[in-house]
Design an enzyme around this catalytic site. Structure first.
Site, PDB file in Angstrom:
ATOM      1  N   GLU A  11      40.848  88.343  24.646  1.00 44.59           N
ATOM      2  CA  GLU A  11      39.792  88.808  25.569  1.00 44.59           C
ATOM      3  C   GLU A  11      38.896  89.772  24.841  1.00 44.59           C
ATOM      4  OE1 GLU A  11      42.287  87.703  29.566  1.00 44.59           O
ATOM      5  OE2 GLU A  11      41.708  89.536  29.367  1.00 44.59           O
TER       6      GLU A  11
ATOM      7  N   TYR B  35      38.242  81.971  31.663  1.00 42.22           N
ATOM      8  CA  TYR B  35      39.156  81.529  32.688  1.00 42.22           C
ATOM      9  C   TYR B  35      39.928  80.228  32.517  1.00 42.22           C
ATOM     10  CZ  TYR B  35      37.893  85.717  35.317  1.00 42.22           C
ATOM     11  OH  TYR B  35      37.913  87.040  35.618  1.00 42.22           O
TER      12      TYR B  35
ATOM     13  N   THR C  26      45.414  91.343  42.953  1.00 45.05           N
ATOM     14  CA  THR C  26      44.394  90.242  42.836  1.00 45.05           C
ATOM     15  C   THR C  26      43.736  90.436  44.224  1.00 45.05           C
ATOM     16  OG1 THR C  26      45.646  89.023  41.340  1.00 45.05           O
ATOM     17  CG2 THR C  26      43.558  88.008  42.371  1.00 45.05           C
TER      18      THR C  26
ATOM     19  N   HIS D 109      38.314  93.088  36.268  1.00 43.14           N
ATOM     20  CA  HIS D 109      39.390  91.955  35.679  1.00 43.14           C
ATOM     21  C   HIS D 109      40.251  92.983  34.512  1.00 43.14           C
ATOM     22  CE1 HIS D 109      41.108  89.144  32.908  1.00 43.14           C
ATOM     23  NE2 HIS D 109      40.803  89.996  31.984  1.00 43.14           N
TER      24      HIS D 109
ATOM     25  N   ARG E 297      40.786  98.080  43.150  1.00 40.53           N
ATOM     26  CA  ARG E 297      40.540  97.036  43.992  1.00 40.53           C
ATOM     27  C   ARG E 297      40.339  97.417  45.321  1.00 40.53           C
ATOM     28  NH1 ARG E 297      43.573  92.416  40.426  1.00 40.53           N
ATOM     29  NH2 ARG E 297      41.668  91.548  38.954  1.00 40.53           N
TER      30      ARG E 297
ATOM     31  N   LYS F  54      32.985  93.187  37.400  1.00 38.63           N
ATOM     32  CA  LYS F  54      32.735  91.873  37.998  1.00 38.63           C
ATOM     33  C   LYS F  54      31.295  91.832  38.489  1.00 38.63           C
ATOM     34  CE  LYS F  54      37.412  89.578  38.161  1.00 38.63           C
ATOM     35  NZ  LYS F  54      38.131  88.924  38.738  1.00 38.63           N
TER      36      LYS F  54
ATOM     37  N   PHE G  68      40.770  77.175  42.891  1.00 40.10           N
ATOM     38  CA  PHE G  68      39.608  78.278  43.018  1.00 40.10           C
ATOM     39  C   PHE G  68      38.615  78.382  41.771  1.00 40.10           C
ATOM     40  CE2 PHE G  68      43.474  80.398  41.732  1.00 40.10           C
ATOM     41  CZ  PHE G  68      43.056  81.371  40.589  1.00 40.10           C
TER      42      PHE G  68
ATOM     43  N   ASN H 222      36.702  90.649  43.345  1.00 35.60           N
ATOM     44  CA  ASN H 222      37.627  91.522  43.250  1.00 35.60           C
ATOM     45  C   ASN H 222      37.343  92.753  42.302  1.00 35.60           C
ATOM     46  OD1 ASN H 222      38.417  90.245  41.015  1.00 35.60           O
ATOM     47  ND2 ASN H 222      40.505  90.029  41.832  1.00 35.60           N
TER      48      ASN H 222
ATOM     49  N   ARG I 145      46.854  97.509  34.941  1.00 30.00           N
ATOM     50  CA  ARG I 145      46.977  96.788  36.001  1.00 30.00           C
ATOM     51  C   ARG I 145      47.484  97.576  37.121  1.00 30.00           C
ATOM     52  NH1 ARG I 145      45.819  91.021  35.487  1.00 30.00           N
ATOM     53  NH2 ARG I 145      47.240  91.071  37.520  1.00 30.00           N
TER      54      ARG I 145
END
Ligand code: IDP
Ligand code: MG
Length: 138
Positions: free
Chosen positions: A127, A50, A92, A116, A103, A10, A58, A113, A86
């Protein structure tokens, strides 16, 4: 069980010069890069990516944030890719992410964060297709 997942580094991760260290963590954890690009999302494209979150409070901030600077998009390969990735990235909210997760190590906030990671095989495929054509994956 699929062997591919999709990730983005990100804008905070790219802006902080964490591309190299984060990719190293992914490689060390056994993920192989099968597609990658350095790019930027327009607000429209970030909103589409998203769109599942569009009713969330948010969402607007997230779209602004995700289009605020360059990102790195990639498809990664490993056995049990979605679940293992993950685990590698952690929760998150970086304050709740397990020690040693990406993270935990590199994220600034619940919004910024660092990375993704797809949450299902189905979304990994959707995606990946959002960013890459058949010619761009190996
Ligand atoms: P995930 O990225 O861990 O799957 P999601 O719930 O799918 O988390 O949320 C998508 C993204 O939206 C998060 O990675 C984060 O950037 C942002 N986000 C999630 N929850 C919040 C929040 O409560 N405040 C601000 N941003 C959030
Ligand atoms: Mg998610």
């Amino acid at each position: 069980m699929s062997n591919r997942t999709f990730t983005m580094l990100k804008p905070d991760a790219v802006g902080n010069n964490y591309i190299g260290p984060i990719l190293a963590k992914m490689n060390e954890a056994g993920f192989r890069i099968v597609a990658m690009k350095y790019t930027r999302l327009t607000p429209e494209r970030a909103g589409e990516f998203y769109s599942v979150h569009k009713e969330r409070p948010f969402y607007k901030d997230l779209v602004n944030y995700m289009s605020s600077g360059p990102i790195v998009a990639a498809i990664l390969e490993k056995d049990n890719a979605v679940e293992d990735f993950r685990k590698l990235i952690g929760a998150t909210d970086p304050a709740k992410a397990e020690k040693g997760t990406i993270r935990n190590l590199f994220a600034k906030s619940i919004e910024a964060n660092a990375v993704h990671g797809s949450d299902s095989d189905e979304n990994a495929a959707i995606e990946g297709n959002f960013f890459f054509s058949a010619f761009e994956r190996f």
